[in-house]
Design an enzyme around this catalytic site. Sequence first.
Site, mmCIF file in Angstrom:
data_model
loop_
_atom_site.group_PDB
_atom_site.id
_atom_site.type_symbol
_atom_site.label_atom_id
_atom_site.label_comp_id
_atom_site.label_asym_id
_atom_site.label_seq_id
_atom_site.Cartn_x
_atom_site.Cartn_y
_atom_site.Cartn_z
ATOM 1 N N LYS A 1 2.469 -3.663 6.484
ATOM 2 C CA LYS A 1 2.833 -3.685 5.056
ATOM 3 C C LYS A 1 4.344 -3.514 4.898
ATOM 4 O O LYS A 1 4.990 -4.204 4.107
ATOM 5 C CB LYS A 1 2.090 -2.580 4.299
ATOM 6 C CG LYS A 1 0.579 -2.799 4.211
ATOM 7 C CD LYS A 1 0.235 -4.141 3.597
ATOM 8 C CE LYS A 1 -1.264 -4.353 3.472
ATOM 9 N NZ LYS A 1 -1.600 -5.684 2.932
ATOM 10 N N TYR B 1 -1.305 -0.697 10.780
ATOM 11 C CA TYR B 1 -1.625 -1.285 9.471
ATOM 12 C C TYR B 1 -0.466 -1.051 8.497
ATOM 13 O O TYR B 1 0.027 -1.974 7.858
ATOM 14 C CB TYR B 1 -2.913 -0.686 8.904
ATOM 15 C CG TYR B 1 -3.069 -0.942 7.434
ATOM 16 C CD1 TYR B 1 -2.853 0.075 6.504
ATOM 17 C CD2 TYR B 1 -3.377 -2.210 6.971
ATOM 18 C CE1 TYR B 1 -2.958 -0.176 5.147
ATOM 19 C CE2 TYR B 1 -3.491 -2.468 5.616
ATOM 20 C CZ TYR B 1 -3.270 -1.438 4.711
ATOM 21 O OH TYR B 1 -3.354 -1.691 3.363
ATOM 22 N N SER C 1 0.833 -1.215 0.000
ATOM 23 C CA SER C 1 0.000 0.000 0.000
ATOM 24 C C SER C 1 0.859 1.253 0.000
ATOM 25 O O SER C 1 1.957 1.261 0.540
ATOM 26 C CB SER C 1 -0.889 -0.020 1.258
ATOM 27 O OG SER C 1 -1.475 1.257 1.468
HETATM 28 C C1 WQD Z 1 -9.276 9.905 0.766
HETATM 29 C C2 WQD Z 1 -9.443 11.399 0.934
HETATM 30 C C3 WQD Z 1 -9.707 12.076 3.227
HETATM 31 C C4 WQD Z 1 -13.587 10.089 3.787
HETATM 32 C C5 WQD Z 1 -6.802 4.890 3.008
HETATM 33 C C6 WQD Z 1 -5.727 4.129 3.728
HETATM 34 C C7 WQD Z 1 -4.812 3.482 2.722
HETATM 35 C C8 WQD Z 1 -5.616 2.648 1.745
HETATM 36 C C9 WQD Z 1 -6.689 3.478 1.076
HETATM 37 C C10 WQD Z 1 -5.529 0.359 2.456
HETATM 38 C C11 WQD Z 1 -8.658 11.967 2.114
HETATM 39 C C12 WQD Z 1 -10.969 12.373 2.441
HETATM 40 C C13 WQD Z 1 -12.405 10.541 3.238
HETATM 41 C C14 WQD Z 1 -14.598 11.011 4.173
HETATM 42 C C15 WQD Z 1 -13.183 12.795 3.431
HETATM 43 N N1 WQD Z 1 -6.186 1.529 2.400
HETATM 44 N N2 WQD Z 1 -12.216 11.876 3.058
HETATM 45 N N3 WQD Z 1 -14.361 12.331 3.976
HETATM 46 O O1 WQD Z 1 -7.007 7.877 3.727
HETATM 47 O O2 WQD Z 1 -6.089 8.234 1.363
HETATM 48 O O3 WQD Z 1 -6.199 5.929 2.288
HETATM 49 O O4 WQD Z 1 -7.507 4.041 2.131
HETATM 50 O O5 WQD Z 1 -4.504 0.058 1.908
HETATM 51 O O6 WQD Z 1 -3.915 2.656 3.433
HETATM 52 O O7 WQD Z 1 -4.961 5.053 4.475
HETATM 53 O O8 WQD Z 1 -8.291 7.082 1.684
HETATM 54 O O9 WQD Z 1 -10.661 7.239 1.035
HETATM 55 O O10 WQD Z 1 -10.061 7.340 3.513
HETATM 56 O O11 WQD Z 1 -9.527 9.294 2.038
HETATM 57 O O12 WQD Z 1 -12.997 14.023 3.280
HETATM 58 O O13 WQD Z 1 -15.708 10.644 4.682
HETATM 59 O O14 WQD Z 1 -10.826 11.683 1.212
HETATM 60 O O15 WQD Z 1 -9.405 13.133 4.141
HETATM 61 O O16 WQD Z 1 -8.210 13.271 1.759
HETATM 62 P P1 WQD Z 1 -6.856 7.400 2.325
HETATM 63 P P2 WQD Z 1 -9.712 7.688 2.104
#
Ligand code: WQD
Length: 338
Positions: free
Chosen positions: A153, A149, A125
């Site tokens: 990885k 997590y 990841s």
């Molecule tokens: C994306 C963007 C949030 C939800 C995570 C894990 C990573 C991988 C993918 C496993 C960010 C914003 C999100 C919401 C928001 N998982 N957001 N409101 O955090 O980049 O990655 O998932 O491998 O390891 O860390 O993905 O989709 O949670 O967030 O504003 O309700 O959307 O702040 O900028 P992230 P995400």
Amino acid sequence: MTTILLTGATGYIASHTWLALQAAGFDVVGVDDFSNSSPLVLERLQAIGGKPPVFERADVCDADAVEAIFRRHRIDATVHFAAFKAVGESTAKPLEYYSNNIGGLLTVCRAMRRHGCSRFVFSSSATVYGDPESLPIREDSRLTATNPYGQTKLIGEQILRDLGAADPAWQTACLRYFNPVGAHESGRIGEDPRGIPNNLMPYVTQVAVGRREFLQVFGDDYPTPDGTGVRDYIHVVDLAEGHVAALRRLFDAPGSFTVNLGTGRGYSVLEVVDAFARASGRPVPYRIVARRPGDVAACYADPALARELLGWQALHDMDRMCADSWRWQLNNPRGFEA
Ligand code: WQD
């Protein structure tokens, strides 16, 4: 025929990879314990792929069960998806994350060694990059984990490097996923988070369909063009094809490799919201709230190495990611719930 063992096989990325491997001419044996996925996925895979799935229900941490699988099937390579993957949950449950994610990896690798199987694709990841020092992110960028997590990885990748150094027969591919979104064009399989979605796209689809009142945008004061978080969203079908390309290289060329699987294009939260509203024809109401702890401002890949080593690049754009996510949501208001 070449037979691939898929662990975590009924999960989101694995189920799409299962279809891509079948279409590429591989035989697949899927393994899952349904701890974070539904048995209904198997019926959907048969409906889409036209073949009854070869499936084994097992916990990859159960050494006897994994051994029995390697005795029943001649496995030529393994794609290891089975792991817990919620960043926030991992901070609350580190023991479960290390036991499951590292224990499962070790159990599978030990069984592979007993059975002379030495080709391994690891689901890693972009989280291993932590808060990137520079963008776009290259594979030789600094590695750091800011949660258990992410540590699992990093440790997983290190285990595989050490395995290859100890025994060159091991050929491993570490694939660092950026942000997987979208769904198979059939609308029959897709992302099915349990409870309140942590990730952006499933939350947006649930707002658009009226299941959630509004999206909370976690901060608009980041040093990005519109102040909201920027991420490299990649269509899950492109991600699946990346696994096929990685396996082909493991069979066709010596050695191991680590590559980013991303598009190289970052989108902000508000750009995703706009694209989704256009694709679905539905409003996506949102409110700006405080930053989410642990979030980074921006994270997107330099995808050049995967293109060079695997001849692979992402083909689906954001409009397609949104359209396919929306079709999945519309066709499956309650996900895979029976
Ligand atoms: C994306 C963007 C949030 C939800 C995570 C894990 C990573 C991988 C993918 C496993 C960010 C914003 C999100 C919401 C928001 N998982 N957001 N409101 O955090 O980049 O990655 O998932 O491998 O390891 O860390 O993905 O989709 O949670 O967030 O504003 O309700 O959307 O702040 O900028 P992230 P995400």
